[in-house]
Design an enzyme around this catalytic site. Structure first.
Site, PDB file in Angstrom:
ATOM      1  N   PHE A 126       0.868  -1.173   0.000  1.00  0.00           N
ATOM      2  CA  PHE A 126       0.000   0.000   0.000  1.00  0.00           C
ATOM      3  C   PHE A 126       0.908   1.227   0.000  1.00  0.00           C
ATOM      4  CE2 PHE A 126      -2.757   3.207   1.959  1.00  0.00           C
ATOM      5  CZ  PHE A 126      -3.896   3.053   1.174  1.00  0.00           C
ATOM      6  N   ASP A 195       2.441  -5.669   8.174  1.00  0.00           N
ATOM      7  CA  ASP A 195       1.232  -4.843   8.108  1.00  0.00           C
ATOM      8  C   ASP A 195       0.043  -5.802   7.998  1.00  0.00           C
ATOM      9  OD1 ASP A 195      -0.991  -3.360   7.211  1.00  0.00           O
ATOM     10  OD2 ASP A 195       0.275  -1.870   6.248  1.00  0.00           O
ATOM     11  N   TYR A 220     -10.471  -0.393  11.216  1.00  0.00           N
ATOM     12  CA  TYR A 220     -11.745  -0.007  10.615  1.00  0.00           C
ATOM     13  C   TYR A 220     -12.190  -0.930   9.487  1.00  0.00           C
ATOM     14  CZ  TYR A 220      -8.261   2.554   7.820  1.00  0.00           C
ATOM     15  OH  TYR A 220      -7.153   2.910   7.079  1.00  0.00           O
ATOM     16  N   LYS A 221     -11.410  -1.949   9.189  1.00  0.00           N
ATOM     17  CA  LYS A 221     -11.804  -2.904   8.155  1.00  0.00           C
ATOM     18  C   LYS A 221     -12.533  -4.090   8.809  1.00  0.00           C
ATOM     19  CE  LYS A 221      -8.224  -1.684   4.778  1.00  0.00           C
ATOM     20  NZ  LYS A 221      -7.539  -0.558   5.443  1.00  0.00           N
ATOM     21  N   ARG A 372     -12.789  -4.972  -6.681  1.00  0.00           N
ATOM     22  CA  ARG A 372     -12.507  -5.667  -5.415  1.00  0.00           C
ATOM     23  C   ARG A 372     -13.813  -5.960  -4.676  1.00  0.00           C
ATOM     24  NH1 ARG A 372      -8.352  -3.253  -1.317  1.00  0.00           N
ATOM     25  NH2 ARG A 372     -10.167  -1.923  -0.971  1.00  0.00           N
TER      26      ARG A 372
END
Length: 398
Positions: A126, A195, A220-221, A372
């Protein structure tokens, strides 16, 4: 088509996690974007009303002690720990993922042996991870070496100080070999920094079991902590005494209220703290974690694989051949909890996702040509997977 609908109904009926869906605020939308923002647990608004009206509104400053605000970063870290395979006392919650990446990478270079001046970074990472690692390298006099995860073993050497890797690739959904790569990094005398943003809450991680040195992740995922909820930092117990944070804020001081000019670090995971905790978002996260009470991460992983298998099967059956191509690996050992499909026509990607959202199937895209779909086992069912694939086929037929 009816066969897949019937199978979905049977699979949902047999699903041991199906009842958890009722714990979330959802509608008739097929929500397949929990790998970007998890759904809201139903009880969180009432919990936050108490935090705002009573703890902040009535108790005010007393809540730092009486409501446990001061110890929230470590307390909530201990609640996340079982979800990533860590014992208590090794995770602290606070700051963003980016800030924690900076802490972890700089600390790893300080923990490494003298003469090691290279930081290997996942070349497909990312973007922020790469940006942060590059800045950390400039500050510490190291050199960043971008490398594909598959080539990490060959790139390791006597100059490697630390390796920063993503457990699951955010674009493709590929699951990387955390146990094997961590062992290889250690074999070369370096430290492994992982990560976990796209794996925590979706599959077993095993930080302690596999000897990970440092790790970071967002909440938050798959952990459903809410937009911008604080991230976390894992520092293995064996490194905590020597952990040297590049951001030695006052709340990580051994005696923070002494207000002395010299810095003396606290013991344990508290060393990972920086400034005043972001209490409102932190306590929303703490409330959200209640949905995990009694839930087995192994059961979540089993359903995740079953969901993504079923979705891929439906896509293969419904979508005309050649219109989309799966880029997420078919092998379970190499798959996270999302399915990424490459559009045959890159210019169609935004139109397709826009049309899906209009018809009640919410995923997202990554330019130039990736659709996605994130499968959050706590609230996504097999009927959702079938409906998403069927509508995708209809959109692509336009």
């Amino acid at each position: 088509m009816s066969d897949f609908k019937e199978r979905a109904e049977a699979l949902d009926t047999a699903d041991e996690l199906a009842a958890l869906r009722d714990l979330f605020t959802l509608d008739d939308t097929v929500y397949l974007d929990g790998n970007s923002l998890g759904a809201l647990p139903r009880h969180v608004p009432a919990r936050m009303q108490d935090v705002i009206a009573r703890q902040w509104g009535s108790l005010r400053i007393r809540s730092w002690d009486e409501s446990g605000w001061w110890t929230a970063p470590e307390r909530i870290g201990d609640r996340i720990a079982p979800l990533v395979g860590a014992a208590a006392g090794q995770i602290v919650v606070g700051d963003s993922t980016s800030v924690n990446v900076f802490k972890a990478v700089v600390a790893a270079t300080r923990l490494a042996d003298d003469g090691r001046d290279e930081i290997l970074v996942d070349a497909s990472t990312f973007p922020t991870d790469g940006y942060i690692a590059a800045s950390a390298a400039r500050m510490t006099g190291h050199r960043v070496v971008p490398v594909a995860p598959a080539d990490v073993r060959a790139a390791l050497g006597p100059r490697t100080a630390a390796v920063l890797l993503n457990h699951v690739d955010y674009r493709s959904g590929r699951l990387h070999d955390l146990p094997g790569l961590t062992a290889a990094v250690h074999g070369a005398g370096a430290l492994a920094v992982w990560d976990l943003c796209h794996s925590a809450g979706a599959l077993p991680v095993g930080l302690d079991a596999h000897g990970v040195d440092l790790a970071v992740g967002c909440t938050y995922k798959y952990l459903n902590g809410g937009p911008g909820s604080p991230a976390y930092l894992y520092v293995a117990e064996r490194h905590q005494e020597a952990f040297d944070s590049p951001l030695p804020g006052w709340t990580s001081h051994a005696d923070p209220f002494a207000m002395t000019p010299g810095y003396t670090p606290a013991e344990g995971s508290v060393r990972g703290r920086v400034g005043t905790p972001d209490i409102l978002s932190m306590l929303a996260l703490e409330a959200s974690l209640d949905v995990w009470d009694g839930v087995s991460v192994d059961a979540v992983r089993a359903k995740s694989l079953a969901l993504t298998d079923f979705f891929l099967e439906c896509v293969a059956a419904y979508v005309p051949e050649g219109r989309v191509t799966p880029v997420t690996p078919a092998a379970h050992a190499e798959r996270g909890s999302q399915v990424s499909l490459r559009c045959e026509d890159a210019e169609e990607t935004e139109r397709v996702m826009g049309a899906l959202v209009e018809r009640g199937v919410v995923g997202d895209l990554r330019r130039p040509d990736i659709l996605r779909f994130g499968f959050t086992p706590l609230y996504v069912g097999f009927a959702d997977a079938e409906r998403a694939a069927r509508i995708l086929a209809e959109v692509l037929a336009v």
